[in-house]
Motif scaffolding. Structure first.
Motif, mmCIF file in Angstrom:
data_model
loop_
_atom_site.group_PDB
_atom_site.id
_atom_site.type_symbol
_atom_site.label_atom_id
_atom_site.label_comp_id
_atom_site.label_asym_id
_atom_site.label_seq_id
_atom_site.Cartn_x
_atom_site.Cartn_y
_atom_site.Cartn_z
ATOM 1 N N MET A 22 26.724 46.064 9.731
ATOM 2 C CA MET A 22 25.789 46.627 8.833
ATOM 3 C C MET A 22 25.819 46.034 7.292
ATOM 4 S SD MET A 22 24.328 48.547 10.599
ATOM 5 C CE MET A 22 23.080 49.110 9.533
ATOM 6 N N GLY A 23 27.085 45.411 7.280
ATOM 7 C CA GLY A 23 27.446 44.596 5.717
ATOM 8 C C GLY A 23 26.675 43.462 5.841
ATOM 9 N N LEU A 24 26.501 42.794 7.188
ATOM 10 C CA LEU A 24 25.848 41.617 7.339
ATOM 11 C C LEU A 24 24.448 41.671 7.364
ATOM 12 C CD1 LEU A 24 28.651 39.573 9.481
ATOM 13 C CD2 LEU A 24 27.798 39.121 7.007
ATOM 14 N N LEU A 25 23.846 42.677 7.943
ATOM 15 C CA LEU A 25 22.613 42.774 8.450
ATOM 16 C C LEU A 25 21.875 44.053 7.611
ATOM 17 C CD1 LEU A 25 22.884 41.931 12.232
ATOM 18 C CD2 LEU A 25 22.354 40.357 10.256
ATOM 19 N N GLY A 26 22.614 44.849 7.253
ATOM 20 C CA GLY A 26 21.850 46.041 6.751
ATOM 21 C C GLY A 26 21.754 45.970 5.078
ATOM 22 N N ARG A 27 21.485 47.101 4.644
ATOM 23 C CA ARG A 27 21.261 46.813 3.011
ATOM 24 C C ARG A 27 22.363 47.921 2.408
ATOM 25 N NH1 ARG A 27 15.867 45.050 1.350
ATOM 26 N NH2 ARG A 27 14.903 44.280 3.340
ATOM 27 N N PRO A 28 23.716 47.490 2.531
ATOM 28 C CA PRO A 28 24.797 48.577 1.988
ATOM 29 C C PRO A 28 24.615 48.259 0.310
ATOM 30 C CG PRO A 28 25.804 46.670 2.839
ATOM 31 C CD PRO A 28 24.282 46.533 3.227
ATOM 32 N N ASP A 29 25.386 49.286 -0.417
ATOM 33 C CA ASP A 29 25.269 49.317 -1.777
ATOM 34 C C ASP A 29 26.048 47.918 -2.127
ATOM 35 O OD1 ASP A 29 23.560 51.669 -1.992
ATOM 36 O OD2 ASP A 29 25.553 52.777 -2.221
ATOM 37 N N SER A 30 27.169 47.764 -1.541
ATOM 38 C CA SER A 30 28.162 46.501 -1.607
ATOM 39 C C SER A 30 28.193 45.822 -0.306
ATOM 40 C CB SER A 30 29.178 47.029 -2.315
ATOM 41 O OG SER A 30 30.304 45.957 -2.468
ATOM 42 N N PRO A 31 27.602 44.670 0.007
ATOM 43 C CA PRO A 31 27.850 44.096 1.323
ATOM 44 C C PRO A 31 29.352 43.639 1.233
ATOM 45 C CG PRO A 31 25.765 43.224 0.262
ATOM 46 C CD PRO A 31 26.607 44.236 -1.035
ATOM 47 N N GLN A 32 29.850 43.233 0.181
ATOM 48 C CA GLN A 32 31.276 42.617 0.282
ATOM 49 C C GLN A 32 32.383 43.866 0.571
ATOM 50 O OE1 GLN A 32 29.192 42.313 -2.638
ATOM 51 N NE2 GLN A 32 29.007 39.916 -2.619
ATOM 52 N N ALA A 34 31.398 46.413 2.415
ATOM 53 C CA ALA A 34 31.235 46.783 3.710
ATOM 54 C C ALA A 34 31.833 45.717 4.703
ATOM 55 C CB ALA A 34 29.661 46.804 3.922
ATOM 56 N N GLU A 35 31.703 44.288 4.503
ATOM 57 C CA GLU A 35 32.475 43.343 5.140
ATOM 58 C C GLU A 35 33.858 43.325 5.292
ATOM 59 O OE1 GLU A 35 30.671 40.107 3.385
ATOM 60 O OE2 GLU A 35 28.493 40.721 4.162
ATOM 61 N N MET A 36 34.399 43.758 4.147
ATOM 62 C CA MET A 36 35.971 43.809 4.000
ATOM 63 C C MET A 36 36.520 45.160 4.617
ATOM 64 S SD MET A 36 38.406 42.207 3.416
ATOM 65 C CE MET A 36 39.101 41.321 1.969
ATOM 66 N N GLY A 37 35.603 46.398 4.381
ATOM 67 C CA GLY A 37 36.140 47.557 5.101
ATOM 68 C C GLY A 37 36.014 47.411 6.711
ATOM 69 N N GLY A 38 35.053 46.382 7.154
ATOM 70 C CA GLY A 38 34.945 46.225 8.520
ATOM 71 C C GLY A 38 36.097 45.283 9.244
ATOM 72 N N LEU A 39 36.094 44.050 8.230
ATOM 73 C CA LEU A 39 37.447 43.483 8.762
ATOM 74 C C LEU A 39 38.778 44.222 8.654
ATOM 75 C CD1 LEU A 39 36.479 40.381 7.066
ATOM 76 C CD2 LEU A 39 36.371 40.658 9.248
ATOM 77 N N THR A 40 38.898 45.137 7.724
ATOM 78 C CA THR A 40 40.111 45.951 7.782
ATOM 79 C C THR A 40 40.250 46.887 8.879
ATOM 80 O OG1 THR A 40 40.027 45.869 5.298
ATOM 81 C CG2 THR A 40 41.469 47.719 6.100
ATOM 82 N N LEU A 41 39.196 47.468 9.228
ATOM 83 C CA LEU A 41 39.405 48.435 10.380
ATOM 84 C C LEU A 41 39.581 47.452 11.673
ATOM 85 C CD1 LEU A 41 36.453 51.095 9.785
ATOM 86 C CD2 LEU A 41 38.724 51.415 9.563
ATOM 87 N N ILE A 42 39.057 46.518 11.827
ATOM 88 C CA ILE A 42 39.294 45.673 12.886
ATOM 89 C C ILE A 42 40.907 45.367 13.137
ATOM 90 C CG2 ILE A 42 38.863 43.432 14.049
ATOM 91 C CD1 ILE A 42 35.979 43.476 12.981
ATOM 92 N N ALA A 43 41.207 44.947 11.712
ATOM 93 C CA ALA A 43 42.626 44.601 11.654
ATOM 94 C C ALA A 43 43.769 45.589 12.163
ATOM 95 C CB ALA A 43 43.066 43.991 10.676
ATOM 96 N N LEU A 44 43.370 46.895 11.573
ATOM 97 C CA LEU A 44 43.960 48.078 11.662
ATOM 98 C C LEU A 44 43.946 48.529 13.415
ATOM 99 C CD1 LEU A 44 43.484 50.299 8.564
ATOM 100 C CD2 LEU A 44 45.395 49.090 9.195
ATOM 101 N N GLY A 45 42.853 48.272 13.894
ATOM 102 C CA GLY A 45 42.488 48.608 15.296
ATOM 103 C C GLY A 45 43.632 47.866 16.449
ATOM 104 N N VAL A 46 43.891 46.793 15.800
ATOM 105 C CA VAL A 46 44.918 45.879 16.587
ATOM 106 C C VAL A 46 46.365 46.405 16.818
ATOM 107 C CG1 VAL A 46 45.877 43.601 16.677
ATOM 108 C CG2 VAL A 46 43.596 43.591 15.963
ATOM 109 N N ILE A 47 46.539 47.125 15.754
ATOM 110 C CA ILE A 47 48.001 47.554 15.720
ATOM 111 C C ILE A 47 48.054 48.722 17.137
ATOM 112 C CG2 ILE A 47 49.808 49.116 14.546
ATOM 113 C CD1 ILE A 47 48.544 47.699 11.952
ATOM 114 N N PRO A 48 47.362 49.859 17.118
ATOM 115 C CA PRO A 48 47.413 50.506 18.240
ATOM 116 C C PRO A 48 47.205 50.105 19.482
ATOM 117 C CG PRO A 48 45.572 51.384 16.752
ATOM 118 C CD PRO A 48 46.155 50.272 16.092
ATOM 119 N N LEU A 49 46.165 49.010 19.494
ATOM 120 C CA LEU A 49 45.990 48.381 20.737
ATOM 121 C C LEU A 49 47.305 47.441 21.435
ATOM 122 C CD1 LEU A 49 42.287 46.970 20.271
ATOM 123 C CD2 LEU A 49 43.244 49.032 21.782
#
Length: 129
Positions: A22-32, A34-49
């Motif tokens: 959504m950060g790349l293709l959508g129209r968020p208030d702040s694309p940066q 949204a993209e950083m939040g997405g990358l952070t969630l992905i990185a945090l998801g690796v820990i419980p996996l």
């Protein structure tokens, strides 16, 4: 127990991918943001996996990251419970999953299955006798 950690990890990764797309293709208030939040969630998801994989393989190191993940999830669940609308059921589910996983990780049977022993005890001895 491993399944609960894998479920939380997968939810974080899926949420991160959604935010990133959504950060790349959508129209968020702040694309940066949204993209950083997405990358952070992905990185945090690796820990419980990773913890879930370690629990499946009965690795003693996996209990620490699994416990930390569950402890961190409790304030998130509390925040969701105090919100409005559809987030309240999500908070209930997250709290139930986190508390169940914490209970399972603290059980003596789990500790024994992972090969964790109390400090000062020799392997194969029982100091409670």
């Amino acid at each position: 127990m491993a399944g609960l950690n894998a479920l939380e990890g997968a939810a974080l990764v899926i949420g991160g991918i959604y935010m990133l797309v959504m950060g790349l293709l959508g129209r968020p208030d702040s694309p940066q943001q949204a993209e950083m939040g997405g990358l952070t969630l992905i990185a945090l998801g690796v820990i419980p996996l990773a913890a879930a994989r370690g629990l499946l393989l009965r690795r003693s190191w996996s209990r620490g990251p699994a416990l930390i993940t569950q402890i961190i999830a409790l304030p998130v669940a509390w925040t969701l419970l105090r919100s409005h609308g559809v987030l309240i059921p999500a908070g209930i589910i997250l709290a139930a999953v986190s508390l169940t996983a914490l209970f399972q990780l603290a059980r003596p049977a789990t500790i024994e299955a992972l090969g964790i022993r109390r400090p000062g005890t020799e392997p194969g001895t029982d100091t409670d006798a």
